[in-house]
Design an enzyme around this catalytic site. Sequence first.
Site, PDB file in Angstrom:
ATOM      1  N   ASP A  75       0.772  -1.201  -0.040  1.00  0.00           N
ATOM      2  CA  ASP A  75       0.040   0.042  -0.034  1.00  0.00           C
ATOM      3  C   ASP A  75       0.874   1.178  -0.032  1.00  0.00           C
ATOM      4  O   ASP A  75       1.411   1.510   1.146  1.00  0.00           O
ATOM      5  CB  ASP A  75      -0.806  -0.027   1.077  1.00  0.00           C
ATOM      6  CG  ASP A  75      -2.173  -1.184   1.187  1.00  0.00           C
ATOM      7  OD1 ASP A  75      -1.682  -2.011   0.493  1.00  0.00           O
ATOM      8  OD2 ASP A  75      -3.145  -1.037   1.889  1.00  0.00           O
ATOM      9  N   LYS A  81      -6.931   3.012  -3.777  1.00  0.00           N
ATOM     10  CA  LYS A  81      -7.441   3.143  -2.299  1.00  0.00           C
ATOM     11  C   LYS A  81      -7.618   4.572  -2.083  1.00  0.00           C
ATOM     12  O   LYS A  81      -6.952   5.479  -2.094  1.00  0.00           O
ATOM     13  CB  LYS A  81      -6.185   2.451  -1.369  1.00  0.00           C
ATOM     14  CG  LYS A  81      -6.776   2.260  -0.161  1.00  0.00           C
ATOM     15  CD  LYS A  81      -5.458   1.763   0.896  1.00  0.00           C
ATOM     16  CE  LYS A  81      -5.522   1.614   2.275  1.00  0.00           C
ATOM     17  NZ  LYS A  81      -4.675   0.851   2.975  1.00  0.00           N
ATOM     18  N   LYS A 107     -10.193   0.068  -2.956  1.00  0.00           N
ATOM     19  CA  LYS A 107     -10.297  -0.084  -1.543  1.00  0.00           C
ATOM     20  C   LYS A 107     -10.566   0.932  -0.573  1.00  0.00           C
ATOM     21  O   LYS A 107      -9.912   1.969  -0.627  1.00  0.00           O
ATOM     22  CB  LYS A 107      -8.812  -0.823  -0.972  1.00  0.00           C
ATOM     23  CG  LYS A 107      -8.769  -1.078   0.621  1.00  0.00           C
ATOM     24  CD  LYS A 107      -7.556  -1.612   1.012  1.00  0.00           C
ATOM     25  CE  LYS A 107      -7.575  -1.565   2.452  1.00  0.00           C
ATOM     26  NZ  LYS A 107      -6.257  -1.881   3.089  1.00  0.00           N
TER      27      LYS A 107
END
Length: 281
Positions: free
Chosen positions: A165, A233, A269
């Site tokens: 991430d 995300k 996400k």
Amino acid sequence: MTTKELSRRSAVDVLGGEPDDATLRRFLHGLPGVDAVGLEQRAAGLGTRSIKTTSKAWALDTIIKLIDLTTLEGADTPGKVRSLVAKAKTPDAADPTTPRVAAVCVYGDMVGYAVDALGAVHGDPDDGLISVAAVATAFPSGRSSLAIKLADTAEAVAAGADEIDMVIDRGAFLSGRYGLVFDQIAAVKEACRREDGSYASLKVILETGELNTYDNIKRASWLGILAGGDFIKTSTGKVQPAATLPTTLLMLETVRDWHHGTGEKIGVKPAGAASAHRRTP
């Protein structure tokens, strides 16, 4: 050809030129503007829907199977990570039919402990196993040199992380240095390469709460996809607002449009709570 080179070639095909500041600006600022009222009405409409009986049970199980169970605190210890993994393996001790979560998400220096604690259940969530995700690239600020970001990523992958991430440089994005943001995402993707030639998945965190407008969120979503992100995300969970329903819907609509145009599926996400869910189109 490296993944970085493939990302650049794919971007060139979509953009009609090299992904430099000028070309990216022309493309990103040429996207249709976001109708904020319409977006928020569509998002509000989703909140009026209800799921009942067996469909509700199925939906809840599906949500659990999509969760990244997360601990990202400065006080994290190996023991806390082991407790998190135990919860990931058995979300509800009173109900053995409860499915496992998709992943546990930790800081890079905790990856090895997570891998060890998972043992035989470490692997692909599609096989009923649990992945390890690691935040990297000077999370949550993203304010470091590219060399440090790449080393941070490579170290986590070498320790066994299945997913990285990363956080984009919001300062660079907001000042219009789109080429720099593109190049950093592409370089981090290349740093996700394992010794066997496979790659850890890359989730590109936009930190939507700092992007100020829906148009910026849409542009950042496109930029993350063009540069080779496997997921986009919403947020780090360290900035408010984090994930919101309109923002998540906007990002889902972006990956839908990408899929319609290219046939490629990109994940989304939403993040920002104690545990975060991921969605794919």
